[in-house]
Scaffold this active site. Structure first.
Site, PDB file in Angstrom:
ATOM      1  CG  ASP A   2      33.354  29.867  34.390  1.00  0.00           C
ATOM      2  OD1 ASP A   2      32.951  30.929  33.888  1.00  0.00           O
ATOM      3  OD2 ASP A   2      33.837  28.937  33.726  1.00  0.00           O
ATOM      4  N   GLY A   3      30.305  30.874  35.184  1.00  0.00           N
ATOM      5  CA  GLY A   3      28.976  30.475  34.734  1.00  0.00           C
ATOM      6  C   GLY A   3      27.922  31.573  34.773  1.00  0.00           C
ATOM      7  CG  HIS A  19      28.796  39.503  35.286  1.00  0.00           C
ATOM      8  ND1 HIS A  19      29.476  38.296  35.333  1.00  0.00           N
ATOM      9  CD2 HIS A  19      29.015  40.007  34.042  1.00  0.00           C
ATOM     10  CE1 HIS A  19      30.083  38.093  34.169  1.00  0.00           C
ATOM     11  NE2 HIS A  19      29.817  39.109  33.364  1.00  0.00           N
ATOM     12  CD  GLU A  49      44.776  35.482  31.707  1.00  0.00           C
ATOM     13  OE1 GLU A  49      44.098  35.377  32.757  1.00  0.00           O
ATOM     14  OE2 GLU A  49      46.015  35.502  31.710  1.00  0.00           O
ATOM     15  CD1 TRP A  51      43.108  43.142  32.542  1.00  0.00           C
ATOM     16  CD2 TRP A  51      41.472  44.662  32.561  1.00  0.00           C
ATOM     17  NE1 TRP A  51      43.154  43.805  33.748  1.00  0.00           N
ATOM     18  CE2 TRP A  51      42.171  44.745  33.782  1.00  0.00           C
ATOM     19  CE3 TRP A  51      40.388  45.535  32.355  1.00  0.00           C
ATOM     20  CZ2 TRP A  51      41.833  45.661  34.794  1.00  0.00           C
ATOM     21  CZ3 TRP A  51      40.057  46.447  33.359  1.00  0.00           C
ATOM     22  CH2 TRP A  51      40.761  46.507  34.555  1.00  0.00           C
ATOM     23  CG  LEU A 113      36.119  34.519  55.711  1.00  0.00           C
ATOM     24  CD1 LEU A 113      36.673  33.096  55.613  1.00  0.00           C
ATOM     25  CD2 LEU A 113      34.802  34.613  54.928  1.00  0.00           C
ATOM     26  NE  ARG A 176      38.868  26.502  30.759  1.00  0.00           N
ATOM     27  CZ  ARG A 176      38.025  26.172  29.770  1.00  0.00           C
ATOM     28  NH1 ARG A 176      38.167  25.044  29.115  1.00  0.00           N
ATOM     29  NH2 ARG A 176      37.032  26.975  29.437  1.00  0.00           N
TER      30      ARG A 176
HETATM   31  C1  IPE Z   1      32.379  34.329  35.538  1.00  0.00           C
HETATM   32  O1  IPE Z   1      31.281  34.058  34.733  1.00  0.00           O
HETATM   33  C2  IPE Z   1      32.480  35.779  35.921  1.00  0.00           C
HETATM   34  C3  IPE Z   1      33.696  36.505  35.489  1.00  0.00           C
HETATM   35  C4  IPE Z   1      34.674  36.030  34.774  1.00  0.00           C
HETATM   36  C5  IPE Z   1      33.784  37.893  35.889  1.00  0.00           C
HETATM   37  P1  IPE Z   1      31.409  34.123  33.161  1.00  0.00           P
HETATM   38  O2  IPE Z   1      31.113  35.506  32.732  1.00  0.00           O
HETATM   39  O3  IPE Z   1      32.729  33.581  32.722  1.00  0.00           O
HETATM   40  O4  IPE Z   1      30.234  33.139  32.720  1.00  0.00           O
HETATM   41  P2  IPE Z   1      30.184  32.179  31.447  1.00  0.00           P
HETATM   42  O5  IPE Z   1      31.395  31.298  31.488  1.00  0.00           O
HETATM   43  O6  IPE Z   1      30.159  33.060  30.237  1.00  0.00           O
HETATM   44  O7  IPE Z   1      28.923  31.418  31.642  1.00  0.00           O
HETATM   45 MG    MG Z   2      33.338  31.752  32.000  1.00  0.00          MG
END
Ligand code: IPE
Ligand code: MG
Length: 231
Positions: A2-3, A19, A49, A51, A113, A176
């Site tokens: 995430d992030g 991404h 989710e 999607w 792996l 979470r």
């Molecule tokens: C996670 O990063 C990547 C995917 C869910 C594909 P986010 O896209 O959720 O990044 P934030 O949370 O908006 O920073």
């Molecule tokens: Mg996110």
């Protein structure tokens, strides 16, 4: 993982750039896991989710998966990595499904792996599928309802053939589970870090492993019982 979006926004870039940068962090993490002798690594790449995100973000993520497979599979194969995708793969485009099938069959015989990628995956979806398969076997008279136990239930999950995760790492600051492997994470140690996924690297992975190494796994027993069993 995430992030990515916040990482991009902080640099005045589009979410997609986050991404793309995230793919590099995947590479670093897979290498780190292989070097450390981790047996199984499961990456949550796209949830049931996700999607619901804007259509252009979803389609750019899907293109990125195809591109990442095109670029990375040969190297993963050279490194003896065995790839598998879990999730509602029938919801993906035909082109992506084909790439996935090719990557899985190319690496199927590898013994290093075990890398699982969860795409269009949800923990509840996984549990519902397992329940449905048990229900249909019971309705057909193939199993006795009284025989359904933890093990029988877990055998219907997508990752039934590998051990439950010992450690969950979530980047991006939220604490979470967000519908990841709900059943399998029952006894996982949880490591949350504020580091945004594109900045996750070997050093961050080491921090998570060090946290894990300091944990006593009790599985409901007392600390004294665990210590006695270790002697
Ligand atoms: C996670 O990063 C990547 C995917 C869910 C594909 P986010 O896209 O959720 O990044 P934030 O949370 O908006 O920073
Ligand atoms: Mg996110």
């Amino acid at each position: 993982m995430d992030g990515n979006g916040r990482w991009a926004r902080a640099r005045g870039k589009a979410r997609h750039a986050g991404h793309r940068a995230g793919v590099k962090a995947v590479r670093a993490t897979v290498e780190a896991a292989a070097e450390k002798g981790v047996g199984y690594l499961t990456l949550f790449a796209f949830s049931s989710e996700n999607w619901a995100r804007p259509a252009d973000e979803v389609s750019s993520l899907m293109s990125l998966f195809v591109e990442a497979l095109r670029r990375e599979v040969a190297e993963l194969h050279r490194n003896n990595v065995k790839l598998r995708f879990v999730g509602a793969l029938d919801q993906l485009s035909g082109g992506l499904q084909k790439k996935i099938a090719e990557a899985e069959s190319k690496t199927a015989g590898n013994s290093g792996l075990f890398l699982n990628v969860a795409v269009a995956f949800g923990g509840r979806w996984d549990i519902v599928n397992a329940a449905r398969s048990l229900a249909s076997r019971a309705a057909a008279g193939d199993i006795d309802i009284a025989s359904i136990d933890d093990e029988a239930f877990a055998s219907g999950l997508q990752l039934a053939d590998i051990p439950d995760p010992d450690l969950l790492i979530r980047t991006g600051g939220e604490q979470r589970i967000s519908n990841f492997m709900l059943w399998n994470l029952a006894y996982a140690e949880l490591w949350f870090t504020d580091v945004l996924w594109p900045e996750f690297d070997k050093a961050e992975f080491d921090k998570a492993l060090a946290y894990f190494a300091g944990k006593q796994r009790r599985y409901g027993h007392t600390g004294e019982q665990v210590e006695a069993a270790e002697c």
